[in-house]
Design an enzyme around this catalytic site. Structure first.
Site, PDB file in Angstrom:
ATOM      1  N   GLU A 195     -58.674 -45.363  -1.999  1.00  0.00           N
ATOM      2  CA  GLU A 195     -57.802 -44.423  -1.298  1.00  0.00           C
ATOM      3  C   GLU A 195     -58.548 -43.151  -0.927  1.00  0.00           C
ATOM      4  OE1 GLU A 195     -54.181 -42.875   0.337  1.00  0.00           O
ATOM      5  OE2 GLU A 195     -54.962 -44.869  -0.076  1.00  0.00           O
ATOM      6  N   THR A 306     -50.999 -42.865  16.168  1.00  0.00           N
ATOM      7  CA  THR A 306     -51.474 -42.899  14.797  1.00  0.00           C
ATOM      8  C   THR A 306     -50.866 -44.048  13.987  1.00  0.00           C
ATOM      9  OG1 THR A 306     -52.001 -41.433  12.943  1.00  0.00           O
ATOM     10  CG2 THR A 306     -49.728 -41.417  13.748  1.00  0.00           C
TER      11      THR A 306
END
Length: 791
Positions: A195, A306
């Site tokens: 992450e 996005t």
């Protein structure tokens, strides 16, 4: 991807089950990128109107978030089903979605951002929508901040690189991050990224905290692989992408789909039992495109938001630039020749468009393939069409009397004997009207398409006058031929001269129906051997049809020849058995020529709720009456607006807007020079184009009901000579230049050396004399007008 069935199922759900009138709270950002973006992308890719309608409906729900002192939206949005909302536009730079209001919001927000101080030249994550100041100074180019920087550069790309302010804001921010060390994405044991990773204690691109080791199927890395592959075509990016595909299959695949993993640095990771929505919307989409050809969602034409929803680049100036380059490369004459073949005006000659040249050079005409009429279901709905016809008023012809200029009774026999429709009534299947449905890329209001395209150009010339019987109709010609045959047994659905064909546009849209406006140019040959051909050419057939989107039901149909003008029909007839025989011409008035449905289409076979065939009459012996639901149009154009769209499609030179002069024209020009690209360019730049009938001008002159129009008629008739006079006038009606059609035809048929007058000149290249002469005529008119305009 050949998922047509799945798409139709999803479309049906959006149409029937996507209810936006609910109470609740949501993130405006997430709703915008996921729902609005997804709906708009689907609309742009498919043209299905329901997705655009839903996007606009949802946009209205988001508007209250912008009701702040600064105009900067809040983070979230609470909505009640009874809360009023205004109109929301989306600044996606495309003409089919309202954008003016949203553009204002964007500019206001940019003013705020440019005004306030930016720590280290970057933008902190949180800005107060009340004060317009930073709430804190934490900066991130990852979570919370990445989409902002992403959209700056993508706004520039989507604007076709015209939004220079967005590019400057992006470049300034990029310069402030240039001190950051280069990042090399180091693959973990699973070959999936964590992450987050840091540059602590000399280690690069490593997750140093346990809470950052998880992978939740994020797309950012494979998105970068896609862009780098498209830009460089270095095979390593596809190789890296394939490693990701194998890792997903090995470590993330579970029984019900795919799951995130809690630690990418172990070869036996545990799953978080969650498949994020962006995995389908982004990760898999980018991986799929990575291994597709570059023209699948080309980065020249599409920009991904996005959430990986592609939106079209606004190439508004692309065609103008291409036209300018073509003019410089080819010159006026070359561009005229090119444009005569480029029938769809895309500045590209397709094999189909090149076919007339190939046939001319090789002398070989290939066997044409047509779309054949589909087999009709005998139990489908049927429509009753009624024909109404009043014959031509012979007294409106100038040559209708026997003996006038040698006219014989025999020449007009077909016209005189045509006093009633050939078939007063006809029953047709609703499905036969499928030809009127729009193609998938033409579902915007007023966007014209050709039902029957023109086949005439400078290579084919005009069709023969010396014919008696129409060719066998094919494809979409069949239904129009069948309809016109109700008037006369010999309709020609393709006229001898331009403008040729049938054009249509959507006038109104509902959930299940279209109202299609159409315009047909067709003509009839009235005589039979041994008489010579007599051509009867109405000015146009106008009309409309209301039909379901699957063409199973027709609510109404009407086709007619407009009769508001004092003359509405051209007539021509030969005086010999060859194409070169003398031809006589005349015009006249036709009071009525129309087809109209007697009511909506009805089932030919009626079934009860169990599927059993029912009697079509009630117990009293009366026909069963059908009740049809009212159609609620979601969007519509007026009849006048739709007619104007079709007029411009048939006559491109009528596209002129705010101009100075009025050049008159008749069919002499419509068939030749008004198809020329250089002529059209000059007309659109400086003129309004129109034409008038002499009879109507004489009526204006005599009745004097409107003194201004009467004065204009006086000025025009003063310069008029039979049969057609081409004039250039000032807005007040003053004629500053004119030429008679006969003289125009005479001098353009001569060789250049035979022309004594220097008033009109010819091109020495391959531009035809008519175009060169008319272009010179227009330029001289502009020159003569200068002294009037300067005073």
């Amino acid at each position: 991807m050949e998922l047509g069935e799945e798409f139709q199922e999803a479309k049906s759900w959006v149409e029937k089950s996507l209810d936006l009138n609910v109470n609740g709270e949501a993130s405006l950002f997430e709703v915008n990128i996921r729902y609005v973006g997804g709906l708009l992308t689907t609309y742009y890719l498919t043209g299905e109107e329901v997705f655009k309608s839903k996007a606009l409906e949802l946009g209205e729900k988001l508007l209250p978030a912008f009701n702040t002192p600064t105009g900067i939206r809040g983070f979230g949005l609470a909505h009640r089903r009874d809360e009023p909302a205004g109109k929301l536009g989306f600044r996606f730079g495309t003409p089919s979605v309202p954008s003016r209001q949203c553009s204002t919001w964007v500019m206001n927000i940019r003013k705020v951002l440019n005004r306030i101080e930016k720590p280290q030249g970057l933008y902190p994550n949180f800005l107060s929508p009340v004060t317009g100041n930073w709430v804190q100074h934490h900066v991130s180019i990852g979570g919370l901040g990445d989409s902002f920087y992403e959209y700056l550069i993508k706004s520039w790309l989507m604007s076709d690189k015209r939004d220079t302010e967005a590019k400057k804001m992006y470049n300034d921010a990029l310069e402030c991050t240039s001190q950051t060390k280069g990042v090399e994405y180091l693959l973990s044991h699973t070959k999936l990224g964590p992450e987050a990773f840091r540059f602590d204690s000399g280690a690069e691109a490593v997750a140093t905290r346990l809470s950052e080791r998880y992978y939740i199927l994020r797309p950012e890395v494979v998105e970068s692989y896609l862009y780098m592959w498209r830009l460089t075509h270095d095979p390593k990016y596809r190789q890296w992408g394939w490693e990701v595909v194998k890792a997903l299959e090995k470590y993330c695949r579970v029984e019900a789909g795919f799951s995130g993993i809690r630690d990418v640095y172990t070869t036996t990771p545990s799953h978080d039992n969650m498949q994020q929505s962006f995995f389908l919307a982004e990760t898999l989409k980018y991986l799929y495109l990575l291994f597709c050809d570059d023209d699948v969602l080309s980065l020249e034409d599409w920009v991904f938001n996005t959430e990986a929803h592609p939106l079209p680049v606004n190439h508004t100036n692309l065609k103008a630039k291409a036209s300018e380059m073509a003019l410089k490369s080819l010159g006026n004459e070359g561009l005229f020749l090119f444009s005569s073949l480029d029938t769809n005006n895309d500045l590209y000659i397709s094999p189909e468009e090149f076919k007339p040249v190939a046939e001319k050079l090789t002398g070989v005409t290939p066997v044409l393939e047509f779309e054949e009429e589909e087999t009709l279901d005998p139990s489908g709905e049927t429509l009753s069409i009624v024909a109404k016809f009043q014959p031509l008023l012979m007294e409106t012809m100038t040559k209708s009397k026997d003996g006038f200029l040698g006219i014989s009774h025999i020449a007009l026999s077909g016209l005189r004997n045509w006093t009633a429709p050939a078939a007063p009534m006809s029953i047709m299947f609703a499905k036969q009207f499928k030809a009127f449905l729009p193609p998938k890329n033409k579902i915007e209001l007023g966007d014209p398409w050709w039902i029957i395209p023109s086949e005439l150009n400078i290579f084919t010339g005009y069709l023969s006058n010396n014919r008696f019987y129409p060719p066998v109709p094919k494809g979409k010609e069949i239904v129009i031929h069948k309809l016109l045959s109700m008037f006369h047994p010999r309709p020609f659905v393709k006229t001898r001269f331009a403008p040729q064909g049938a054009v249509a546009c959507i006038q109104a849209i509902s959930e299940f129906y279209y109202r299609i406006a159409f315009r047909i140019h067709a003509e009839f040959q009235l005589n039979e051997p041994p008489d010579f051909p007599f051509w009867f050419s109405p000015g146009q057939f106008a009309g409309h049809i209301v039909l379901s989107r699957d063409s199973s039901h027709v609510r109404e149909f009407k086709l007619f020849v407009p009769n508001k003008r004092s003359l509405n029909v051209d007539m021509e007839w030969l005086y010999g058995a060859s194409e070169s025989s003398n031809m006589e011409v005349d015009i006249g008035y036709l009071p009525q020529m129309e087809l109209e449905s007697s009511g909506p289409s009805i089932p030919s076979v009626i079934h009860d709720e169990n599927g059993n065939v029912m009697d079509s009459r009630d117990p009293a012996g009366e026909p069963i009456q059908f009740v049809f639901e009212e159609i609620n149009w979601q969007r519509e154009l007026s009849g006048e607006e739709a007619a104007q769209k079709l007029e411009v499609a048939m006559y491109p030179f009528k596209k002129a807007e705010i101009k100075l002069f009025v050049p008159g024209s008749g069919r002499t020009l419509r068939e030749t020079v008004l198809e020329s690209s250089p002529i059209l360019a000059l007309l659109n730049e400086s003129f309004i184009s129109t034409w008038s009938l002499v009879k109507e001008l004489e009526e204006l002159q005599t009745k004097r009901q409107n003194e201004f129009y009467s004065r204009l008629a006086d000025l025009h008739l003063e310069k008029y000579n039979f049969p057609v006079e081409m004039m250039i006038c000032l807005p007040n009606g003053t004629v500053i230049h004119h030429i008679n059609a006969n003289y125009f035809l005479d001098i353009t048929s001569m060789k250049p050396e035979e022309v004594e007058s220097s008033i009109f000149s010819f091109s020495t290249n391959f531009e035809d004399p008519s175009t060169a002469t008319y272009l010179q005529f227009l330029k001289e008119g502009l020159q003569r007008a200068k002294r009037f305009l300067q005073t």
